[in-house]
Design a protein around this motif. Sequence first.
Motif, mmCIF file in Angstrom:
data_model
loop_
_atom_site.group_PDB
_atom_site.id
_atom_site.type_symbol
_atom_site.label_atom_id
_atom_site.label_comp_id
_atom_site.label_asym_id
_atom_site.label_seq_id
_atom_site.Cartn_x
_atom_site.Cartn_y
_atom_site.Cartn_z
ATOM 1 N N ARG A 24 0.819 -1.215 0.000
ATOM 2 C CA ARG A 24 0.000 0.000 0.000
ATOM 3 C C ARG A 24 0.856 1.270 0.000
ATOM 4 O O ARG A 24 0.575 2.212 -0.747
ATOM 5 N N ASP A 25 1.906 1.287 0.836
ATOM 6 C CA ASP A 25 2.739 2.500 0.907
ATOM 7 C C ASP A 25 3.422 2.793 -0.433
ATOM 8 O O ASP A 25 3.560 3.953 -0.843
ATOM 9 N N LEU A 26 3.803 1.742 -1.142
ATOM 10 C CA LEU A 26 4.475 1.946 -2.428
ATOM 11 C C LEU A 26 3.483 2.371 -3.519
ATOM 12 O O LEU A 26 3.801 3.206 -4.374
ATOM 13 N N ILE A 27 2.291 1.798 -3.464
ATOM 14 C CA ILE A 27 1.269 2.183 -4.457
ATOM 15 C C ILE A 27 0.901 3.652 -4.285
ATOM 16 O O ILE A 27 0.682 4.373 -5.259
ATOM 17 N N LYS A 28 0.883 4.110 -3.028
ATOM 18 C CA LYS A 28 0.594 5.532 -2.782
ATOM 19 C C LYS A 28 1.677 6.404 -3.437
ATOM 20 O O LYS A 28 1.378 7.392 -4.115
ATOM 21 N N LEU A 29 2.926 6.006 -3.244
ATOM 22 C CA LEU A 29 4.022 6.760 -3.868
ATOM 23 C C LEU A 29 3.893 6.752 -5.402
ATOM 24 O O LEU A 29 4.118 7.773 -6.059
ATOM 25 N N CYS A 30 3.529 5.593 -5.939
ATOM 26 C CA CYS A 30 3.389 5.487 -7.409
ATOM 27 C C CYS A 30 2.258 6.388 -7.902
ATOM 28 O O CYS A 30 2.400 7.070 -8.923
ATOM 29 N N ALA A 31 1.142 6.383 -7.199
ATOM 30 C CA ALA A 31 -0.016 7.189 -7.616
ATOM 31 C C ALA A 31 0.337 8.672 -7.585
ATOM 32 O O ALA A 31 -0.058 9.442 -8.459
ATOM 33 N N GLU A 32 1.124 9.070 -6.567
ATOM 34 C CA GLU A 32 1.490 10.485 -6.465
ATOM 35 C C GLU A 32 2.611 10.856 -7.441
ATOM 36 O O GLU A 32 2.804 12.033 -7.744
ATOM 37 N N ARG A 33 3.318 9.886 -7.924
ATOM 38 C CA ARG A 33 4.311 10.157 -8.974
ATOM 39 C C ARG A 33 3.610 10.245 -10.324
ATOM 40 O O ARG A 33 3.908 11.115 -11.130
ATOM 41 N N LEU A 34 2.657 9.326 -10.574
ATOM 42 C CA LEU A 34 1.900 9.396 -11.836
ATOM 43 C C LEU A 34 1.079 10.679 -11.870
ATOM 44 O O LEU A 34 1.070 11.381 -12.881
ATOM 45 N N ASN A 35 0.394 10.980 -10.758
ATOM 46 C CA ASN A 35 -0.462 12.168 -10.706
ATOM 47 C C ASN A 35 0.307 13.302 -10.044
ATOM 48 O O ASN A 35 1.252 13.806 -10.642
ATOM 49 N N VAL A 36 -0.077 13.667 -8.832
ATOM 50 C CA VAL A 36 0.486 14.837 -8.166
ATOM 51 C C VAL A 36 0.655 14.516 -6.687
ATOM 52 O O VAL A 36 -0.212 13.851 -6.118
ATOM 53 N N PRO A 37 1.723 14.998 -6.043
ATOM 54 C CA PRO A 37 1.806 14.840 -4.592
ATOM 55 C C PRO A 37 0.553 15.426 -3.943
ATOM 56 O O PRO A 37 0.157 16.549 -4.253
ATOM 57 N N GLY A 38 -0.080 14.645 -3.105
ATOM 58 C CA GLY A 38 -1.328 15.109 -2.477
ATOM 59 C C GLY A 38 -2.579 14.723 -3.249
ATOM 60 O O GLY A 38 -3.684 14.808 -2.738
ATOM 61 N N GLU A 39 -2.381 14.303 -4.503
ATOM 62 C CA GLU A 39 -3.534 13.832 -5.302
ATOM 63 C C GLU A 39 -3.132 12.530 -5.990
ATOM 64 O O GLU A 39 -2.657 12.529 -7.118
ATOM 65 N N GLY A 40 -3.280 11.467 -5.250
ATOM 66 C CA GLY A 40 -2.819 10.179 -5.751
ATOM 67 C C GLY A 40 -3.933 9.375 -6.392
ATOM 68 O O GLY A 40 -4.498 9.764 -7.411
ATOM 69 N N LYS A 41 -4.279 8.271 -5.733
ATOM 70 C CA LYS A 41 -5.258 7.352 -6.303
ATOM 71 C C LYS A 41 -6.647 7.954 -6.467
ATOM 72 O O LYS A 41 -7.453 7.432 -7.223
ATOM 73 N N GLU A 42 -6.928 9.027 -5.732
ATOM 74 C CA GLU A 42 -8.300 9.570 -5.729
ATOM 75 C C GLU A 42 -8.643 10.271 -7.035
ATOM 76 O O GLU A 42 -9.809 10.523 -7.308
ATOM 77 N N VAL A 43 -7.644 10.621 -7.818
ATOM 78 C CA VAL A 43 -7.947 11.312 -9.071
ATOM 79 C C VAL A 43 -7.534 10.461 -10.272
ATOM 80 O O VAL A 43 -6.811 9.467 -10.142
ATOM 81 N N GLY A 44 -7.981 10.881 -11.430
ATOM 82 C CA GLY A 44 -7.672 10.153 -12.669
ATOM 83 C C GLY A 44 -8.975 9.766 -13.334
ATOM 84 O O GLY A 44 -9.607 8.789 -12.926
#
Length: 413
Positions: A245-265
């Motif tokens: 989970r911690d790594l997926i969060k980092l990936c989501a914020e790298r793909l999207n934006v720090p502070g806007e991870g998996k919740e957007v897209g």
Amino acid sequence: MNIDSEAIKLVRDAEDKLKDIYKDIDDIEYINSKKVLEALYINNVTEDCFNMTTGYGYNDLGREVIEKVYSTIFKSEDALVRCQFISGTHALTTALFACLRPGDTMLSISGKPYDTLDEVIGIKNNDSSLISFGIKYEQMDLIDNEFDYDKIKEVITNKKIKLIEIQRSKGYSTRKSIDIDALERVIKFVKEIDKDIIIMIDNCYCEFVSTKEPIEIGADIVVGSLIKNLGGGITSNGGYIVGRRDLIKLCAERLNVPGEGKEVGPSLGFNKQLLQGLFFAPSVVASALKTAILTSYIMGNLGYDVDPMYDDKRVDIVQNIIFNDRDKLIKYCEAIQSASPIDAKFKPVPDDMPGYSDKVIMAAGTFVQGSSIELSADGPLRSPYIAYQQGSLTYGYGRLAVMKVISDINKKE
Ligand SMILES: *Cc1c(COP(=O)(O)O)cnc(C)c1O
């Protein structure tokens, strides 16, 4: 199509001999189909999941459910499954940049990674590479297709390694692909010495080829492309990352934006094809494997070097035919192109490709551009002139292509 009767007979005879091997493939398809169907059930996939969001993509039910479905299938804590990934390379790049920080060291223990990662890592100079950000990189080769355990131990006990990357499929190399048991052994070995090392797996071409996936045997993060196995030929682009989970969060914020991870897209209407592709994937992978096995058997009997052999255990959907001859490689790719559904009258021509160092020839008469779960054959124009063949959405079309190839080869020689 100019398929000659000799070719038809060769294929029919081969299929007689390959019956038991095909049966084993069917058994694997059964187990993976069950995995998919159960994951759809457990996560309550409904027609509402086909609805789409636009803009920021908040509250996208389908996107959220699809990521849960992937987590169930891979037995991972979390997942990122997005059409915003341009490709497998983009998903791999996202994972690497997400996990690594300046001063960290990345180690590849399966030799040089896939060609398109050369500039990502900085093996080939690029001002946006990991190395340009002060990340260090080391690699070691397999020895006789085994991990170099002594060297791994020496390196990871003597210095701090942040992340180990292991690429299962051989890519454009001549080594063998890495099966799940060998992967399990090496992950255990590494974790016993340093449990904090992030084990990242490039799983491209390996999904659903066997009945276990890398998270189950200890990997921390697993990455792949959706225009390969898991897209089932339906999904028209994207990539996935599953894992901690911690790594997926980092990936989501790298793909999207720090502070806007998996919740957007925004899913932009993609959800249905992601689900349908996944639904087809076990069967399409089985068709690709049977096409590969048939190719291996027949080309092997015609005197060409092939790898894997028809009766080798399969790790990925890639079949190598080693021509040791530039013109034969080109002719083979031409024949595959002419047996494709799209652009069949085109002749593939070796050319420079973004991300690749040598000229590459690519036969890919596919519905989705560059999709290699569809029948495709490609190879860099360098000795020993290997065709890397993948795919076929159905076995029926795969066997037709094999008939076409042997008819053309017989004629031209
Ligand atoms: C195809 C592949 C990639 C890259 O995926 P793309 O979608 O083509 O960018 C990376 N690693 C391996 C082993 C692959 O087979």
